[in-house]
Design a protein around this motif. Structure first.
Motif, PDB file in Angstrom:
ATOM      1  N   VAL A  22       0.836  -1.203   0.000  1.00  0.00           N
ATOM      2  CA  VAL A  22       0.000   0.000   0.000  1.00  0.00           C
ATOM      3  C   VAL A  22       0.872   1.255   0.000  1.00  0.00           C
ATOM      4  CG1 VAL A  22      -1.635   1.324   1.414  1.00  0.00           C
ATOM      5  CG2 VAL A  22      -2.012  -1.100   1.038  1.00  0.00           C
ATOM      6  N   PHE A  23       1.955   1.244   0.787  1.00  0.00           N
ATOM      7  CA  PHE A  23       2.841   2.409   0.828  1.00  0.00           C
ATOM      8  C   PHE A  23       3.538   2.666  -0.500  1.00  0.00           C
ATOM      9  CE2 PHE A  23       3.421   2.345   5.626  1.00  0.00           C
ATOM     10  CZ  PHE A  23       2.847   3.589   5.798  1.00  0.00           C
ATOM     11  N   THR A  24       3.885   1.636  -1.220  1.00  0.00           N
ATOM     12  CA  THR A  24       4.701   1.814  -2.424  1.00  0.00           C
ATOM     13  C   THR A  24       3.898   2.030  -3.700  1.00  0.00           C
ATOM     14  OG1 THR A  24       4.851  -0.583  -2.708  1.00  0.00           O
ATOM     15  CG2 THR A  24       6.614   0.485  -1.469  1.00  0.00           C
ATOM     16  N   ARG A  25       2.599   1.813  -3.666  1.00  0.00           N
ATOM     17  CA  ARG A  25       1.800   2.022  -4.881  1.00  0.00           C
ATOM     18  C   ARG A  25       1.585   3.508  -5.122  1.00  0.00           C
ATOM     19  NH1 ARG A  25      -0.900  -2.243  -7.377  1.00  0.00           N
ATOM     20  NH2 ARG A  25      -2.364  -0.686  -8.061  1.00  0.00           N
ATOM     21  N   PRO A  26       1.628   3.924  -6.378  1.00  0.00           N
ATOM     22  CA  PRO A  26       1.426   5.349  -6.662  1.00  0.00           C
ATOM     23  C   PRO A  26      -0.038   5.755  -6.465  1.00  0.00           C
ATOM     24  CG  PRO A  26       1.667   4.112  -8.696  1.00  0.00           C
ATOM     25  CD  PRO A  26       1.923   3.148  -7.575  1.00  0.00           C
ATOM     26  N   ALA A  27      -0.239   6.996  -6.079  1.00  0.00           N
ATOM     27  CA  ALA A  27      -1.588   7.536  -5.886  1.00  0.00           C
ATOM     28  C   ALA A  27      -1.832   8.644  -6.904  1.00  0.00           C
ATOM     29  CB  ALA A  27      -1.729   8.076  -4.478  1.00  0.00           C
ATOM     30  N   ARG A  28      -3.061   8.780  -7.320  1.00  0.00           N
ATOM     31  CA  ARG A  28      -3.382   9.755  -8.373  1.00  0.00           C
ATOM     32  C   ARG A  28      -3.812  11.114  -7.839  1.00  0.00           C
ATOM     33  NH1 ARG A  28      -4.787   6.909 -13.592  1.00  0.00           N
ATOM     34  NH2 ARG A  28      -4.251   4.766 -13.130  1.00  0.00           N
ATOM     35  N   SER A  29      -4.247  11.170  -6.584  1.00  0.00           N
ATOM     36  CA  SER A  29      -4.686  12.451  -6.041  1.00  0.00           C
ATOM     37  C   SER A  29      -4.122  12.632  -4.630  1.00  0.00           C
ATOM     38  CB  SER A  29      -6.216  12.520  -5.992  1.00  0.00           C
ATOM     39  OG  SER A  29      -6.721  11.609  -5.034  1.00  0.00           O
ATOM     40  N   GLU A  30      -4.252  13.853  -4.128  1.00  0.00           N
ATOM     41  CA  GLU A  30      -3.750  14.144  -2.790  1.00  0.00           C
ATOM     42  C   GLU A  30      -4.524  13.364  -1.731  1.00  0.00           C
ATOM     43  OE1 GLU A  30      -3.064  18.016   0.056  1.00  0.00           O
ATOM     44  OE2 GLU A  30      -3.331  18.294  -2.090  1.00  0.00           O
ATOM     45  N   GLY A  31      -5.813  13.228  -1.921  1.00  0.00           N
ATOM     46  CA  GLY A  31      -6.617  12.445  -0.988  1.00  0.00           C
ATOM     47  C   GLY A  31      -6.224  10.975  -0.966  1.00  0.00           C
ATOM     48  N   ALA A  32      -5.877  10.466  -2.132  1.00  0.00           N
ATOM     49  CA  ALA A  32      -5.449   9.070  -2.215  1.00  0.00           C
ATOM     50  C   ALA A  32      -4.114   8.862  -1.504  1.00  0.00           C
ATOM     51  CB  ALA A  32      -5.340   8.636  -3.674  1.00  0.00           C
ATOM     52  N   VAL A  33      -3.244   9.863  -1.536  1.00  0.00           N
ATOM     53  CA  VAL A  33      -1.961   9.764  -0.836  1.00  0.00           C
ATOM     54  C   VAL A  33      -2.216   9.607   0.658  1.00  0.00           C
ATOM     55  CG1 VAL A  33       0.136  11.024  -0.202  1.00  0.00           C
ATOM     56  CG2 VAL A  33      -0.665  11.045  -2.556  1.00  0.00           C
ATOM     57  N   TYR A  34      -3.067  10.435   1.217  1.00  0.00           N
ATOM     58  CA  TYR A  34      -3.351  10.346   2.639  1.00  0.00           C
ATOM     59  C   TYR A  34      -4.082   9.055   2.995  1.00  0.00           C
ATOM     60  CZ  TYR A  34      -1.803  15.142   2.901  1.00  0.00           C
ATOM     61  OH  TYR A  34      -1.049  16.270   2.823  1.00  0.00           O
ATOM     62  N   GLY A  35      -4.984   8.632   2.141  1.00  0.00           N
ATOM     63  CA  GLY A  35      -5.690   7.373   2.377  1.00  0.00           C
ATOM     64  C   GLY A  35      -4.737   6.185   2.392  1.00  0.00           C
ATOM     65  N   ARG A  36      -3.794   6.178   1.465  1.00  0.00           N
ATOM     66  CA  ARG A  36      -2.801   5.097   1.423  1.00  0.00           C
ATOM     67  C   ARG A  36      -1.865   5.140   2.622  1.00  0.00           C
ATOM     68  NH1 ARG A  36      -2.735   2.276  -3.386  1.00  0.00           N
ATOM     69  NH2 ARG A  36      -3.871   3.282  -5.064  1.00  0.00           N
ATOM     70  N   ARG A  37      -1.516   6.343   3.060  1.00  0.00           N
ATOM     71  CA  ARG A  37      -0.669   6.453   4.247  1.00  0.00           C
ATOM     72  C   ARG A  37      -1.388   5.910   5.476  1.00  0.00           C
ATOM     73  NH1 ARG A  37       1.855  12.507   3.622  1.00  0.00           N
ATOM     74  NH2 ARG A  37       3.222  12.031   1.862  1.00  0.00           N
ATOM     75  N   ILE A  38      -2.651   6.240   5.627  1.00  0.00           N
ATOM     76  CA  ILE A  38      -3.420   5.754   6.775  1.00  0.00           C
ATOM     77  C   ILE A  38      -3.568   4.238   6.707  1.00  0.00           C
ATOM     78  CG2 ILE A  38      -5.715   5.762   7.826  1.00  0.00           C
ATOM     79  CD1 ILE A  38      -5.869   8.747   7.017  1.00  0.00           C
ATOM     80  N   ALA A  39      -3.949   3.714   5.559  1.00  0.00           N
ATOM     81  CA  ALA A  39      -4.131   2.261   5.413  1.00  0.00           C
ATOM     82  C   ALA A  39      -2.818   1.519   5.617  1.00  0.00           C
ATOM     83  CB  ALA A  39      -4.717   1.952   4.040  1.00  0.00           C
ATOM     84  N   GLY A  40      -1.741   2.039   5.050  1.00  0.00           N
ATOM     85  CA  GLY A  40      -0.440   1.404   5.218  1.00  0.00           C
ATOM     86  C   GLY A  40       0.020   1.417   6.661  1.00  0.00           C
ATOM     87  N   THR A  41      -0.191   2.530   7.339  1.00  0.00           N
ATOM     88  CA  THR A  41       0.183   2.633   8.751  1.00  0.00           C
ATOM     89  C   THR A  41      -0.623   1.660   9.602  1.00  0.00           C
ATOM     90  OG1 THR A  41       0.778   4.944   8.452  1.00  0.00           O
ATOM     91  CG2 THR A  41       0.375   4.206  10.707  1.00  0.00           C
ATOM     92  N   MET A  42      -1.899   1.529   9.319  1.00  0.00           N
ATOM     93  CA  MET A  42      -2.733   0.599  10.083  1.00  0.00           C
ATOM     94  C   MET A  42      -2.301  -0.846   9.853  1.00  0.00           C
ATOM     95  SD  MET A  42      -6.425   2.421   9.629  1.00  0.00           S
ATOM     96  CE  MET A  42      -7.322   1.384  10.740  1.00  0.00           C
ATOM     97  N   LEU A  43      -1.961  -1.200   8.632  1.00  0.00           N
ATOM     98  CA  LEU A  43      -1.509  -2.567   8.351  1.00  0.00           C
ATOM     99  C   LEU A  43      -0.159  -2.865   8.995  1.00  0.00           C
ATOM    100  CD1 LEU A  43      -2.611  -2.914   4.634  1.00  0.00           C
ATOM    101  CD2 LEU A  43      -3.453  -4.252   6.572  1.00  0.00           C
TER     102      LEU A  43
END
Length: 64
Positions: A22-43
């Motif tokens: 989740v951390f290493t996948r690219p995100a297309r928007s700023e919201g997606a960046v934060y969502g991936r950071r939260i999901a990656g941190t939780m995992l």
């Protein structure tokens, strides 16, 4: 050794790998960046907690 620590270790490894993916996948928007950071941190946190708990169960000799 019981199966519980082994199962928890396997789930912790899967969660850790999932968090890294989740951390290493690219995100297309700023919201997606934060969502991936939260999901990656939780995992990653799940992986650390389960790994620590599995180690504690094994070291305490639970079920022996």
């Amino acid at each position: 050794m019981t199966r519980a620590p082994l199962i928890m270790t396997a789930v912790a490894a899967a969660a850790g790998i999932g968090g890294l993916v989740v951390f290493t996948r690219p995100a297309r928007s700023e919201g997606a960046v934060y969502g991936r950071r939260i999901a990656g941190t939780m995992l990653i946190a799940l992986a650390l907690l389960l790994g620590r708990f599995a180690w504690a169960l094994d070291s305490w000799g639970a079920g022996s």
